[in-house]
Design an enzyme around this catalytic site. Structure first.
Site, PDB file in Angstrom:
ATOM      1  N   ASP A   1      -0.146  -3.769  -2.501  1.00  0.00           N
ATOM      2  CA  ASP A   1      -1.137  -4.505  -3.323  1.00  0.00           C
ATOM      3  C   ASP A   1      -2.529  -4.301  -2.525  1.00  0.00           C
ATOM      4  OD1 ASP A   1      -2.217  -6.757  -4.628  1.00  0.00           O
ATOM      5  OD2 ASP A   1      -1.644  -8.211  -3.167  1.00  0.00           O
TER       6      ASP A   1
ATOM      7  N   ASP B   1       2.907   7.957  -3.374  1.00  0.00           N
ATOM      8  CA  ASP B   1       1.962   6.610  -3.219  1.00  0.00           C
ATOM      9  C   ASP B   1       1.533   6.373  -4.819  1.00  0.00           C
ATOM     10  OD1 ASP B   1      -0.811   5.267  -3.313  1.00  0.00           O
ATOM     11  OD2 ASP B   1      -1.856   6.932  -2.248  1.00  0.00           O
TER      12      ASP B   1
ATOM     13  N   SER C   1       8.888  -7.100  -2.966  1.00  0.00           N
ATOM     14  CA  SER C   1       9.305  -7.795  -1.982  1.00  0.00           C
ATOM     15  C   SER C   1      10.037  -7.522  -0.884  1.00  0.00           C
ATOM     16  CB  SER C   1      10.299  -8.865  -2.708  1.00  0.00           C
ATOM     17  OG  SER C   1       9.740  -9.950  -3.423  1.00  0.00           O
ATOM     18  N   THR C   2      10.055  -6.153  -0.967  1.00  0.00           N
ATOM     19  CA  THR C   2      10.818  -5.498   0.662  1.00  0.00           C
ATOM     20  C   THR C   2       9.781  -5.312   1.709  1.00  0.00           C
ATOM     21  OG1 THR C   2      10.481  -3.149  -0.049  1.00  0.00           O
ATOM     22  CG2 THR C   2      12.508  -4.479  -0.908  1.00  0.00           C
ATOM     23  N   GLY C   3       8.465  -5.676   1.561  1.00  0.00           N
ATOM     24  CA  GLY C   3       7.584  -5.193   2.542  1.00  0.00           C
ATOM     25  C   GLY C   3       7.456  -6.528   3.456  1.00  0.00           C
TER      26      GLY C   3
ATOM     27  N   TYR D   1       7.303  -9.450   2.501  1.00  0.00           N
ATOM     28  CA  TYR D   1       8.526 -10.740   2.085  1.00  0.00           C
ATOM     29  C   TYR D   1       9.862 -10.577   2.536  1.00  0.00           C
ATOM     30  CZ  TYR D   1       4.527 -12.331  -1.092  1.00  0.00           C
ATOM     31  OH  TYR D   1       3.403 -12.990  -1.630  1.00  0.00           O
TER      32      TYR D   1
ATOM     33  N   GLY E   1      -0.197  -3.901   2.172  1.00  0.00           N
ATOM     34  CA  GLY E   1       0.838  -3.118   1.694  1.00  0.00           C
ATOM     35  C   GLY E   1       0.295  -2.361   0.290  1.00  0.00           C
TER      36      GLY E   1
END
Length: 172
Positions: free
Chosen positions: A36, A12, A119-121, A123, A34
């Site tokens: 953010d 985490d 960007s892998t979530g 996005y 996510g």
């Protein structure tokens, strides 16, 4: 890349004891889902106020705020690209996120920094390709900078962890 200055962990990011953590932010910088959302919740309401004062951020760029309630002194908010098939400059924008984040960390005096898989979530950037870009961007930056002691790639899920481990050990 000097392997002693990089590591990949499944953890985490809000609990890491590093100088700066990178937030995979949206362009408003006002929180989201996510990583953010997790960073905003852990840092407390002061982070939202600090982000409001920044008036957003362009894709491929980054901004820095204090970490407030986080163990990290700073949060670097990087806005990654939405995956649109790979023909819309996504790789350059993602690479820029990592470079700008590292530049801001050095300017702030950070010696350690942790990145999520930007960007892998939601996005939808393909994890293996995103990991290769991330590792290559950090390699390039570290080759000309001795001001960072450690870069951590902090993965929240096993598939992201595997992608980053594979990319870390690829040779140029």
């Amino acid at each position: 890349m000097d392997q002693s200055r990089t590591r990949v962990v499944e953890a985490d990011i809000t609990r890491l004891a590093v100088d700066a953590i990178v937030n995979a932010a949206n362009s408003s910088l006002l929180g989201g889902g996510g990583v953010d959302g997790a960073i905003h919740r852990a840092a407390g309401p002061q982070l939202l106020e600090a982000c409001r004062a920044l008036c957003g951020c362009a894709t491929g760029d980054a901004r820095i705020t204090p970490g407030f309630r986080l163990p990290a002194r700073w949060v670097i908010h990087a806005v990654g690209p939405v995956w649109k098939g790979g023909e819309q400059g996504e790789a350059d924008l993602l690479r820029s996120c990592y470079r700008r984040s590292l530049e801001l960390a050095v300017e702030a005096g950070a010696r350690t920094i942790a990145f999520p898989a930007i960007s892998t979530g939601i996005y939808a950037y393909p994890k293996d390709e995103a990991a290769r870009i991330a590792i290559a961007a950090v390699r390039s930056f570290l080759s000309g900078c001795d001001l960072l002691d450690e870069v951590v790639f902090c993965c929240f899920a096993p598939d992201s962890l595997d992608a980053h481990r594979r990319a870390l050990y690829l040779r140029d």
